[in-house]
Design an enzyme around this catalytic site. Structure first.
Site, mmCIF file in Angstrom:
data_model
loop_
_atom_site.group_PDB
_atom_site.id
_atom_site.type_symbol
_atom_site.label_atom_id
_atom_site.label_comp_id
_atom_site.label_asym_id
_atom_site.label_seq_id
_atom_site.Cartn_x
_atom_site.Cartn_y
_atom_site.Cartn_z
ATOM 1 C CG ASP A 1 14.607 17.736 20.571
ATOM 2 O OD1 ASP A 1 14.675 18.971 20.392
ATOM 3 O OD2 ASP A 1 14.941 17.191 21.635
ATOM 4 C CG ASP B 1 5.103 11.032 31.476
ATOM 5 O OD1 ASP B 1 5.954 10.905 32.379
ATOM 6 O OD2 ASP B 1 4.806 10.118 30.692
#
Length: 1065
Positions: free
Chosen positions: A382, A767
């Site tokens: 990324d 998450d």
């Protein structure tokens, strides 16, 4: 041929004369008991005692009675359950049998009357049509009786004649060893549908899902969990039966440990209620503000404890059976039927996440013990760093040597840095003479590989003015990490090279999604969603496994461990992910800052596993791709039962064996129409696509799918492949072009990505939010703790890095608390269980505890400085209440450590860091979260450094890094130390009578200092020196608070002061 008896719940099979016959009953006279060695003996009527009427196993009456009363109640040889003989005392199972009045006479054979009795028995089972028509037989199919008759010999050879040489012309019925069958279970689960086992093997795969759902459910309930071998069809039949057994099982904690623990928890709750009642009804008049503050804090602590405690009410362990997985899906000599798995590795900044660390993680994935054509590794960069790209290219070349070495010698772990650094006897269990030589050669190869990686890292320290260029002279597309096109490079796989042994390697694919100004990229969650789409287009594994770049495969069988749950037909259809615990390398011996998180991973998550499953912790997790697509789980009635506390107290809603488990085919249609949680079902989409009669309806369906998944026909087609793999209509030449399209920065616009599909946006801790959405739809998750840790990673041992990591977690929880996905009010019409919801609420509200915790930690100092206390003078009864409260707290902690096997030191470190983090990182997270949500002031995402220590072991532990997070705990320490000095000084000046009240205040202050002791050691560092800036700021704040409190002491009346001053004058 198999015949059955519905009333006796058993099957028998007739042997032919080629089988070894059983001994005639007359030969049992004089036999020796096979258990105690005594004679079998005679009955009261003088006949030979026969314990087992099926096989005649020699057993005396004493051993027979013992086995029926205290033993297994089954024959040791044939496993048939003993029938009660006349005169034998009844046992519990006899109540379900018909009364037995003449068992001995029925088999009362002696030397003189054998001829008189055997012909009659043979006639009963002769092949004449007269007797056949009068002997109805009931077979069992899914627990329902099906009437039938014993067919004639010319039709199906029901009875095989075996002539007794001593009784010419008489047919003797020879019976196989008998197994007691459960009428509620499918016969297929016992492997007894057809005598021809080869035909059963061919039909096994078609029936496996239906049978395994029924069988595994009973197995977990302890009904029919033990499967006995047939003993007659050979190893092949036994292998088929073993393959049909569940691939995992639940292991409950011993009741001897759990029952006292639960009793103490209930007692602690009662005592806590009495304590709070006393505290609220007995104010301290001369310190009302301090008393009120303390009571508010204690009420919040009690509420926080309840949120943390209830989800731990019913913890469980799980055990996997890799051998059964292999028998079922991965047999030697046959093509592997294991599901394809795509492994995701995410990285951002190669300066904080060293390429060598990422390379070790990738190498451990490529060497995993799983079919190479079933594994694909995707590395998400990324940060679009050319350093990561070049390091991955070097890793791909080195893997061609490393992977065959790992598989040849079956080494663990398969990350070379950690394998070669092990301080163990690497020759243990390695019998190949070439191992030492090849290991030394491989270590030299790895050292050369490290040199090449380090050269790349050194080169990347100085960025060229014109940006990086590739080997062919073209400019690196990712020179601007915030403005670059999408990049994909396939290093290994079908288009890559083979290893040194000529074998294929798993696919290795580099991915860097497109980034452009003006587009929201959603950090890690956006990168993971891009990997979902690109992997679906290129390989489309049925399951996804994501790890951080610093979490390598410590157990090469980790994927197989997850497949024991995911591919189990009983639970795989409703399991959204399998979460593995995080284990860490490189942590100091005493784990000063509780980096291991042992209490969370070994207590909290095991408790959640007994409810609806553990929360997703961000790494080391294997996902069901269909769950990430937002589809509905396959649920049974058992999954919709009450929460575990209600079930434990009042029992299940099931009614014994008569309860019918829903049919597998009907489960997919179970939905809640009134749910406000978006629920999707594969059958709904199938109907949408196949049920239309005109092109307009098909166009509408296509638009709906594009609205959900985006405008990629290839990706949409891949979502229908429930078992993984690419659609047959896919053109391989267009896959890379389509893969670039699905990682473009505008692909997610006006779709459900990040809202209902994939990793959910809206928090830096994506998450928690992603797992919560899945659980709200009714999915369950599994907590898998293999004996060898599946993954290991690195943790920040430096104090400042650790606090920044905790700050990010707490900030994410505050973001969820203030969002529409807050578990306090979201998804009540869904399928989230009550205790699971409580666990999620605890996960998002824990940072708020920092406010009362900060106030409570300051109270001892204020009490010592002002010579007041938060508790009035107490009576003996009140003293008893306080002692019981402290006793219940420590008793519950000790019993919790006992059933979880967590060390006392780990528990104490967790308690200490709860105070350290609560008074620093959690406090900052609350205010930063409020500013971000209400004022729009965003905070930068800080990547935790994964760099290893280069200056020696644990050198990073002693490095000081300035951060404002250090100020509040330091201030608390100094204020309490000042308070201790002030309190002792006052007691010395006031005389002996003041030391008694002082003890309680000093204990209170020392309690705070003891919890902050690791923080104090971190401030002092290796040279026992604290930075000047921290000392100045903390001393200034402590002085201000102390002087201000003395100057405006609110607990001393103004008139009293004036009067004392006047009298002094």
């Amino acid at each position: 041929m198999v015949a059955g008896s519905y009333r006796r719940y058993e099957f028998v099979r007739n042997r032919d004369d080629s089988d070894d016959g059983l001994k005639p009953l007359k030969d049992l006279n004089g036999q020796i008991c096979q258990i105690c060695g005594d004679d079998v003996g005679l009955t009261k009527t003088g006949n030979v005692f026969v314990a087992c009427n099926e096989c005649g196993f020699p057993l005396c009456q004493s051993c027979y009675e013992y086995e029926r009363k205290d033993g297994s109640q089954c024959c040791p040889q044939c496993k048939a359950r003993f029938r009660r003989h006349n005169g034998s005392p009844r046992v519990e199972v006899d109540e379900k049998e018909d009364d037995v009045n003449d068992i001995e006479n029925e088999f009362d054979y002696t030397q003189g009357n054998n001829k008189a009795r055997l012909p009659h028995r043979a006639e009963e089972f002769s092949s004449s049509s007269r007797h056949e028509e009068s002997l109805p037989v009931s077979l069992l199919t899914h627990g329902h009786p099906v009437s039938g008759e014993i067919p004639t010999p010319d039709r199906n050879a029901t009875l095989s004649p075996c002539i007794d040489p001593q009784l010419p012309g008489i047919y003797q019925l020879l019976l196989l060893p008998v197994r007691i069958l459960d009428p509620s279970k499918d016969l297929n689960s016992y492997g007894l549908v057809n005598v021809d086992w080869k035909k059963r093997i061919q039909g096994w795969k078609l029936k496996q899902d239906k049978n395994m759902i029924h069988m595994t459910g009973k197995y977990h309930e302890g009904k029919g969990g033990e499967f006995e071998g047939t003993g007659s069809n050979g190893d092949e039949l036994q292998m088929v039966d073993d393959a049909r057994l569940p691939m995992s099982r639940v292991v409950h904690f011993p009741s001897a440990r759990m029952t006292p623990y639960r009793i103490v928890i209930v007692l602690r709750l009662i005592i806590l209620g009495v304590f709070l009642h006393y505290r609220t009804t007995h104010p301290v008049k001369d310190a009302y503000a301090l008393w009120l503050t303390s009571v508010i804090c204690e009420i919040w602590f009690a509420f926080s404890w309840l949120l943390d405690q209830f989800p731990k009410w019913y913890p469980i362990n799980r055990e996997t059976f890799l051998d059964r997985l292999a028998l079922r899906y991965d047999r030697d000599g046959e093509p592997s039927q294991l599901a394809p798995v795509d492994v995701f590795v995410s990285t951002v900044d190669p300066m904080k996440e060293p390429p060598l660390v990422t390379a070790n993680t990738v190498l451990s994935i490529l060497a995993v013990d799983y079919p190479v054509d079933k594994v694909a590794c995707y590395v998400s960069d990324d940060g679009s760093a050319m350093l990561t790209f070049e390091a991955l290219s070097e890793t791909a070349e080195f893997s061609k040597k490393w992977v065959p070495f790992c598989k040849k010698f079956n080494i663990e772990p398969r990350a070379p840095e950690f394998y070669f650094s092990q301080k163990i006897d690497y020759l243990k269990d390695k019998i190949q003479p070439s191992f030492v030589k090849e290991r030394r050669a491989m270590k030299r190869e790895y050292e050369e590989f490290k040199v090449r990686i380090n050269i790349l890292v050194a080169k990347a320290q100085k960025i060229p003015e014109d940006g990086w260029t590739m080997e062919d002279g073209t400019s690196w597309p990712g020179n601007n990490p915030r403005d670059h096109p999408g990049m994909i490079q396939v290093f290994l796989g079908h288009s890559g090279g083979l290893d040194t042994d000529g074998n294929e390697l798993p696919r290795l694919i580099y991915v860097s999604r497109e980034k452009r100004p003006g587009f929201q990229h959603h950090k890690k969650a956006g990168a993971m969603n891009a990997l979902i789409r690109v992997s679906a287009v290129l390989t489309n594994g049925a399951y996804l496994l994501n790890v951080d770049c610093d979490h390598y495969f410590n157990n090469s069988k980790a994927i197989k461990e997850a497949m024991c749950f995911m591919m189990d037909p009983a639970i795989g259809k409703k399991c959204c992910y399998v979460q593995f615990p995080q284990r860490f390398d490189g942590i100091d011996l005493h784990d000063r800052y509780a980096n291991r998180n042992t209490v969370f991973f070994d207590i909290n998550l095991k408790g959640l596993d007994g409810i609806q499953g553990p929360v997703y912790v961000g790494t080391g997790c294997c996902f069901n791709r269909q769950a990430l697509y937002g589809y509905d789980p396959v649920l049974t009635e058992e999954d919709l039962e009450p929460n575990i506390i209600v079930k434990s107290c009042f029992g299940s809603r099931k009614k014994g064996k008569s309860r019918k488990i829903p049919n597998y085919e009907d489960n997919r249609s179970i939905k809640r129409s009134d749910s406000n949680v978006p629920l999707f079902n594969m059958e709904d989409i199938d109907e949408d696509v196949e049920g239309y009669e005109d092109e307009m309806s098909l166009l509408v369906s296509q638009k709906r799918l594009e609205k959900r998944f985006g405008q990629s026909p290839v990706f949409i087609a891949a979502t229908f492949m429930e078992q993984g793999g690419l659609p047959s209509t896919t053109n391989p030449l267009t896959l890379l072009k389509e893969a670039i399209h699905v990682i473009s920065c505008g692909y997610e616009a006006k779709t459900d990505w990040g809202k209902e599909i994939g990793w959910i946006y809206g928090s830096v801790t994506e998450d928690i939010l992603t797992g919560f959405k899945m659980h709200a739809r009714g999915w369950i998750s599994i907590y898998c703790v293999p004996s060898r840790p599946a993954f290991k990673g690195s943790a920040p041992i430096n104090l400042s890095d650790r606090l920044n990591q905790v700050l990010r977690w707490a900030l994410g929880s505050i973001e969820i608390l203030l969002s529409r996905h807050c578990p306090i009010w979201y998804g009540y019409n869904g399928r989230l269980k009550l205790l699971e919801r409580i666990a999620y609420i605890n996960t998002i509200v824990y940072p708020i505890t920092s406010i009362p915790l900060l106030a409570y930690c300051m109270l001892p100092a204020f009490c010592l400085i002002t010579n007041t206390f938060i508790i009035p003078e107490i009576s003996n009864l009140a003293s008893l209440c306080f002692m019981l409260l402290f006793a219940s707290i420590y008793a519950s902690a000790i019993l919790e450590l006992k059933w979880s096997d967590v060390a006392l030191e780990d528990w104490w470190r967790n308690e200490q860091f709860w105070v350290i983090g609560g008074t620093s990182a959690h406090l900052f997270a609350v205010f930063q979260g409020l500013l971000k949500v209400f004022a729009g002031i965003d905070t930068n995402f800080t990547v935790t450094s994964k760099a290893s220590d280069e200056d020696g072991d644990f050198a990073e532990l002693y490095v000081f890094k300035w951060t404002s997070l250090l100020i509040p705990p330091t201030t608390i320490l100094l204020v309490n130390l000042v308070g201790i000095v002030a309190g002792v000084s006052y007691a010395i000046n006031s005389g002996y009578q003041s030391w008694g009240p002082l003890m309680g205040k000093l204990l209170f202050a020392f309690w705070v200092v003891a919890h902050l002791y690791p923080f104090l050691k971190g401030l002092l560092g290796r040279q026992n020196r604290t930075p000047t800036i921290v000392i100045v700021w903390s001393a200034l704040l402590a002085s201000i608070f102390s002087l201000l409190w003395v100057r405006i002491n609110p607990f001393v009346s103004t008139t009293g002061v004036m009067s004392n001053s006047f009298m002094g004058e």
